[in-house]
Enzyme design. Structure first.
Site: not given
Lengths: 483, 495
Positions: B267, B341
Site C-alpha cells: 500500500k 476475502r
C-alpha cells in the site's frame, strides 16, 4: 431500417431471424443440436441450411435479454464488412406484443453506425425488417412506439459519438434547435443572456471555450393539462477537467461527458415521435470545460443562478455546477411536476456500481421507485445510493454558502484517499432541486458500452437513459387523472 | 467503564449536575432545580437561549445551591424522542461531565426506567477512552469522572433494564480495545489470547494455529499469513444459550488482519497506520459474542475469527500465486492486498461445514471501494436473502448503525474469471466492493439454489473507525456492528 408487421409465415428467400426461448423448431432442430445451441445462453447461431437464418436465444427472457437478442439476430445477418440484405424478417409469432417490440427495438438499435464521416462509409443496414406475426393490428402500436424510442436512442448515440471538435457547444445547440422539426418547442439561451441572468455556474464552467455555454430548453406540450416532467441533462461537450486537468490516459472518452443531455434530448424526441400525452421538457446545460485564460480556478467563488454562492474546489467537478443552474432555471421557468437529472457525473459511481447499473439518488421515494422500475423494465438498470447527513455536511464551505465537492486527499482516514464523490455530488444537486420531487441518475460508467457486443464495439455510446425516461413517462405521467 | 448507579432523586449540594430537558420542559418544568438555585437556572437558560432543541447544550457555572455547574442538554420535542435520542443525550452528558470529579445526571424528564437505562448506556459508550499508552499526560488533562449516579423515579427497575445494556457495552468495549491496540501488540496470537479471556463469560473458545489450519486445507488463509513472522490463528467462540438443544446456530465471521501492509502489492505509505484496524470485523464478532454471553442471550451462536498479518517478505505470497481454498476451489492471487476475502473464504467454508448454520453474517473492512460508494455513514450490505437483509437494515436503524444494501449479480461475478484457476481474487477497480462480495458468495454453500445458506456480508471499511467524536462513539474505534447484530439476534433469533 423500417419495421413492418407482416401476418403469416416466413417469405422464401429472405434471411430470417428466429428468436427462441426454448428448443429450435423442426427445420432447424438438427443444426441447432449439432452446434450445441442453447437459447438460455442468449447466443446467436447463423445457419445457411435449410435456409439462411439466425437462431438467437432470448436468454432469461428479461427485457434486457430480449433487446439484446433482437440486436444479436440482426448483427449476425449483417457482418460489418459488407452491406446487409435489403429486407430481412424476424419471426415473433408466439411473443407478446411488448416482447416482440423489444426484439424489434433491439434490431433497430443495432443498425446504428457512428455519424462521423469516413472516406470508406459504414456498410448500410437492411432497409426493412418484416415482423412475422399472427395479428398485424395487435403488434402495430407497439412497433410504432419502438420505432419512436429507437429514433430517440439513435439521436442520443449520434450526439455522444461526435467528438469534441465536431460537436462543440454551438453545434450541439444547433442540433437541438433542429428538433423543432419534431414539433418540440426549442429555446436556446446563449452566453450573453446567461451572464445577464446570473447563471454563474454554467458561465464559469463554459467560459474558457471558443463557443458556448448554452442553456437549451426542449418542450413537448402533450395533451394532458398538467405540469411537465422535466429532464435536466449535463452536456459537457468535452471535459478537459479545466485547470484541474485530467490525466492524458483515457481523456478521449471525455467526448461522452454530454451523454446526460443527449439522453434527455433523445427521450424528448421519442415522446414527440410517439405523440405522448404527457407534457414534458428538457433543460440541457451545454458547455465545454476547456483549459484557457478564462478558465475558472480552484478557490473561485461563484454566484449561482439561484443566488447562492459556491466555492469551487476542483474544476473537474464541473457537471454539478452547470446542473445546479439548469435545475434552478427549470424550477423558475417550467413549474416542474418532477425533475430528473441525468449526468455522467462522477468516477465514484463507477467504483461503486461498475458498468452494469447507474446510480440512483433523489429526494422523493415514489419518483425514485418509479425510476428504478422503469430501469428494470427497459434493462437500463439502476441502484439506489444514499444522500446522508454527513454527505451534506461535508459540503460546508468556510467562505461561501457551500462548496461543490471535497478536496482530493481530504477524506476521513486511509490517508484521505477515498471520497464518496457521487454522494457528495447528489447532495450538492439536491440543494438546487428545492422542494420539487427530484431524482438523479449518475450514468458515468453506463453511457458507453462496457464490452463489445451486438450494440457495437466497446466504448461506443449506449444511449442509456432514453428508453428508461420514455418508459417512466409512459407509466407515470400519461395518466390524465394523475392530478 | 463509567460506574453507573441509579438513584431516587435528591438534590445534590455539590459537584456538577446534568439535566436532560425536552422542549416542553423549558422553562415550565425546571421545578426543584430552579428552586434550589433560587431561579438562577431559569435565568441562565434564558440568557443562553436554551430551548431544549435536540443536541443543544448549555453550561451554567456556579448556579448556586452549592453546585459547581449545571449542564442542560436538549432532548428535542418529547413526541419524537426515541431510544437513539436518549442515548445521544446520555452521551452528550458524559462528554460534558468528563472533567468533573463528582456529578449526577437527572434523567427523569427523558422518561421512565427504560429511558434512564438508555441514557446510561449512551453515557458509558461515550465515556470510554483508550489511554493505556499515554504515560506523560498531565492529570488535569485526563477525564476525572469515574462514577455517574443517574436520577430516576424507578431506580431498581432502571438498574435491571441497564444490566443487559451494560453487557452489550462490555462487548463494544472489547471490540474498541482490540481495534485500538497497535499492530505490534495485537498479533494474531495475542488477539486469540484475549479471546481466551472471554471464557469467563461462559463462551467456549477454541484456538487453532498453522498446523490445524493446514490440516483443514486453509490454503487461502495460509497464503496470506505466510509472509509474516506472526503465525495465523483461527478462533471459534461458541455460545449455547438457546432453550432448545441441537438447533442450528447463527454464525458470525470476522476478518481479522491484525495489520495489512498490502503484502507484495504494498500500500502507499500515507495512512497506512490505519491498517491496524483491518481486524475490525473479527474484533466486532468477538465483541458481539461477549455481548451475547454477557447478557445470556437465548440463542446458539458461533463467532469465527480469521486472524492473520499481511506482510511483504521473502516468504510472502506473490501476485500470480494460485492457492487452494478449504472448499477445494482454486484462486489466482492477482493482488496480495485483496487478502481479506481469501481469509474469509476459508473461514466461511469451515463455518458451514462444521456448524450448518441457520444463517451466516460476515463482517470485514474489505474494500476502499465501499467508502467511495457510500462514505462513512453507512456500511455496505450484501445478501443473498431478502428477509435477512431487511432485518439487518432495520436493526441498524434502531441502534444508529446504518447499512445500505448493495447489489449482487452474475454480471459482476463474471469479472472474477481467471485464465488459470477457478477465480481471481480481484475483479478490477470498478464495482470493487461488489466483486469482493461476489468472491465471498462463491463460498456460500448451495449458492444459486433455494438451499443456499442465508448469508449477509457487511463491508465496514468506512464505518469501523471514525476521526470525529459522535454522540455515543468517541473518536477512534467504533465497534460498528456489535450493537447492530446484538439487536438482530434479540429481535429475531432468541427463544
Amino acid at each position: 431500417m423500417r419495421l413492418r408487421p407482416r401476418p403469416g409465415g416466413a417469405p422464401e428467400g429472405r434471411p430470417l431471424i428466429l428468436p427462441l426461448r426454448g428448443a429450435a423448431p423442426p427445420p432447424f432442430a438438427e443444426a441447432a443440436a449439432a452446434a450445441g445451441f442453447d437459447a438460455a445462453k442468449g447466443e446467436a447461431l447463423r445457419l445457411f441450411l435449410p435456409r439462411e437464418a439466425v437462431l438467437v436465444g432470448c436468454g432469461d427472457g428479461s427485457p434486457a435479454a430480449l433487446l439484446r437478442a433482437g440486436a444479436a439476430g440482426l448483427r449476425a445477418l449483417w457482418p460489418q464488412d459488407r452491406a446487409a440484405p435489403e429486407r430481412v424478417a424476424m419471426d415473433v409469432r408466439g411473443f407478446a406484443p411488448a416482447d416482440a417490440a423489444l426484439l424489434a427495438e433491439g434490431a433497430l438499435i443495432a443498425t446504428w453506425t457512428p455519424p462521423v464521416p469516413r472516406a470508406e462509409p459504414w456498410p448500410s443496414p437492411p432497409r426493412r425488417l418484416d415482423l412475422l406475426c399472427g395479428e398485424e393490428e395487435a403488434l402495430r402500436p407497439a412497433l410504432e412506439a419502438a420505432e419512436a424510442v429507437a429514433e430517440g436512442v439513435r439521436l442520443a448515440r449520434d450526439l455522444v459519438a461526435l467528438p469534441g471538435n465536431l460537436l462543440p457547444p454551438r453545434a450541439f445547440a444547433d442540433r437541438l434547435a433542429a428538433l423543432e422539426e419534431a414539433d418540440l418547442a426549442v429555446e436556446v439561451i446563449g452566453p450573453k443572456r446567461l451572464a445577464r441572468m446570473g447563471a454563474g455556474g454554467l458561465c464559469a464552467v463554459g467560459g474558457a471555450a471558443t463557443s458556448g455555454p448554452y442553456l437549451v430548453t426542449l418542450r413537448w406540450r402533450g395533451s394532458i393539462p398538467a405540469d411537465p416532467v422535466v429532464f435536466v441533462g449535463k452536456g459537457i461537450t468535452f471535459d478537459t477537467g479545466g485547470v484541474c486537468v485530467k490525466p492524458a490516459k483515457g481523456m478521449e472518452e471525455m467526448r461522452a461527458d454530454m451523454a446526460g443531455a443527449a439522453a434527455a434530448a433523445g427521450a424528448m424526441l421519442a415522446l414527440a415521435r410517439r405523440r405522448s400525452s404527457a407534457p414534458a421538457a428538457a433543460v440541457l446545460a451545454i458547455a465545454e470545460n476547456a483549459l484557457g485564460a478564462a478558465s475558472c480556478r480552484p478557490g473561485d467563488v461563484l454566484r449561482m443562478l439561484d443566488g447562492r454562492s459556491v466555492e469551487v474546489v476542483d474544476t473537474d467537478a464541473e457537471g454539478r455546477l452547470v446542473l445546479a443552474d439548469a435545475l434552478a432555471h427549470a424550477r423558475r421557468v417550467l413549474r416542474p411536476a418532477a425533475m430528473v437529472t441525468l449526468a455522467t457525473l462522477t468516477g465514484s459511481v463507477v467504483v461503486a456500481l461498475g458498468h452494469h447499473r447507474a446510480g440512483l439518488f433523489g429526494s422523493d421515494p415514489p419518483l425514485m421507485a418509479a425510476l428504478a422500475a422503469a430501469g428494470e423494465a427497459t434493462g437500463e438498470r439502476l441502484w439506489p445510493l444514499p444522500i446522508g447527513e454527513r454527505h451534506r455536511r461535508d459540503l460546508e464551505s468556510d467562505i461561501a454558502d457551500l462548496r461543490h465537492c471535497v478536496p482530493a486527499g481530504k477524506g476521513e482516514g486511509w490517508g484521505g484517499r477515498f471520497l464518496p464523490d457521487a454522494c457528495h455530488a447528489a447532495a450538492f444537486l439536491r440543494e438546487f432541486a428545492g422542494d420539487v420531487p427530484w431524482g438523479h441518475l449518475d450514468i458515468a460508467g453506463v453511457e458507453s458500452l462496457a464490452q463489445a457486443g451486438p450494440f457495437g464495439p466497446k466504448g461506443m455510446p449506449s444511449g442509456f437513459g432514453v428508453r428508461l425516461l420514455d418508459r417512466l413517462v409512459a407509466r407515470h405521467f400519461e395518466d390524465p387523472h394523475r392530478l | 467503564m463509567l460506574d453507573i448507579s441509579f438513584a431516587k432523586p435528591s438534590l445534590p449540594s455539590s459537584g456538577a449536575l446534568a439535566l436532560l430537558l425536552a422542549e416542553e420542559d423549558v422553562p415550565g418544568a425546571l421545578g426543584p432545580w430552579d428552586e434550589a438555585t433560587a431561579g438562577a437556572l431559569r435565568r441562565g437558560l434564558e440568557a443562553a437561549a436554551f430551548t431544549g432543541k435536540k443536541g443543544q447544550t448549555a453550561t451554567l457555572l456556579a448556579p448556586g445551591g452549592g453546585l459547581a455547574k449545571i449542564v442542560a442538554i436538549g432532548l428535542g420535542p418529547r413526541a419524537s424522542l426515541d431510544a437513539k435520542g436518549r442515548e445521544a443525550a446520555g452521551g452528550a452528558a458524559a462528554a460534558a461531565l468528563a472533567k468533573e470529579e463528582k456529578a449526577v445526571l437527572d434523567a427523569r424528564l427523558a422518561g421512565g426506567a427504560e429511558a434512564a437505562a438508555e441514557v446510561a448506556l449512551g453515557a458509558v459508550l461515550r465515556h470510554w477512552r483508550f489511554d493505556k499508552y499515554r504515560t506523560t499526560e498531565k492529570p488535569e488533562d485526563k477525564p476525572k469522572l469515574s462514577a455517574l449516579p443517574v436520577l430516576t423515579e424507578e431506580a431498581a427497575k432502571a438498574k435491571a433494564a441497564f444490566a443487559p445494556r451494560k453487557a452489550v457495552a462490555e462487548g463494544v468495549f472489547f471490540t474498541r480495545e482490540v481495534v485500538s491496540e497497535p499492530p505490534n501488540v495485537l498479533t494474531p496470537a495475542e488477539f486469540a489470547e484475549r479471546c481466551k479471556g472471554l471464557e469467563k463469560l461462559g463462551l467456549a473458545v477454541e484456538v487453532m494455529g498453522p498446523k490445524e489450519l493446514r490440516k483443514l486445507g486453509f490454503g487461502a488463509m495460509l497464503g496470506v499469513a505466510q509472509g509474516s513472522a506472526n503465525e495465523p490463528r483461527m478462533v471459534v467462540l461458541r455460545w449455547e444459550g438457546a432453550k432448545k438443544k441441537g438447533a442450528k446456530p447463527l454464525c458470525f465471521i470476522g476478518k481479522g488482519v491484525t495489520f495489512d501492509t498490502g503484502g507484495i502489492s504494498i500500500k502507499p505509505a500515507a495512512g497506512m497506520e490505519d491498517m491496524k484496524w483491518d481486524m475490525a470485523g473479527a474484533g466486532t464478532v468477538a465483541g458481539l459474542m461477549a455481548a451475547l454471553a454477557g447478557r445470556k442471550a437465548k440463542v446458539d451462536a458461533v463467532g469465527l475469527l480469521g486472524l492473520v498479518e499481511n506482510m511483504p517478505s521473502g516468504t510472502a505470497q506473490r501476485p500470480g500465486d494460485v492457492v487452494k481454498t478449504a472448499s477445494g476451489q482454486t484462486v489466482e492471487v492477482i493482488n496480495t492486498d485483496a487478502e481479506g476475502r481469501l481469509v474469509l473464504a476459508d473461514v466461511m467454508h469451515y463455518a458451514q461445514d462444521r456448524f450448518g448454520p441457520r444463517l451466516m453474517v460476515d463482517l470485514a473492512t474489505l474494500t476502499g471501494a465501499i467508502i467511495i460508494a457510500l462514505g462513512h455513514e453507512h456500511a455496505g450490505l450484501f445478501s443473498n436473502n431478502e428477509e435477512l437483509a431487511q432485518q439487518i437494515v432495520a436493526a441498524g436503524e434502531a441502534v444508529g448503525e446504518h447499512c445500505w444494501r448493495m447489489p449482487l449479480g452474475e454480471e459482476y461475478d463474471k469479472k472474477l474469471k481467471s485464465d488459470i484457476a477457478d477465480m481471481k481474487n480481484v475483479g478490477g477497480r470498478d464495482g470493487g466492493a461488489i466483486t469482493a462480495a461476489q468472491f465471498l458468495q462463491r463460498f456460500v454453500q448451495g449458492r444459486g439454489t433455494d438451499k443456499a445458506t442465508p448469508w449477509a456480508h457487511l463491508d465496514i471499511a468506512g464505518t469501523a473507525w471514525t476521526t470525529k467524536d459522535h454522540a455515543t462513539v468517541p473518536k477512534g474505534a467504533t465497534a460498528f456492528g456489535v450493537r447492530l447484530l446484538d439487536r438482530l439476534v434479540a429481535e429475531h433469533y432468541e427463544g
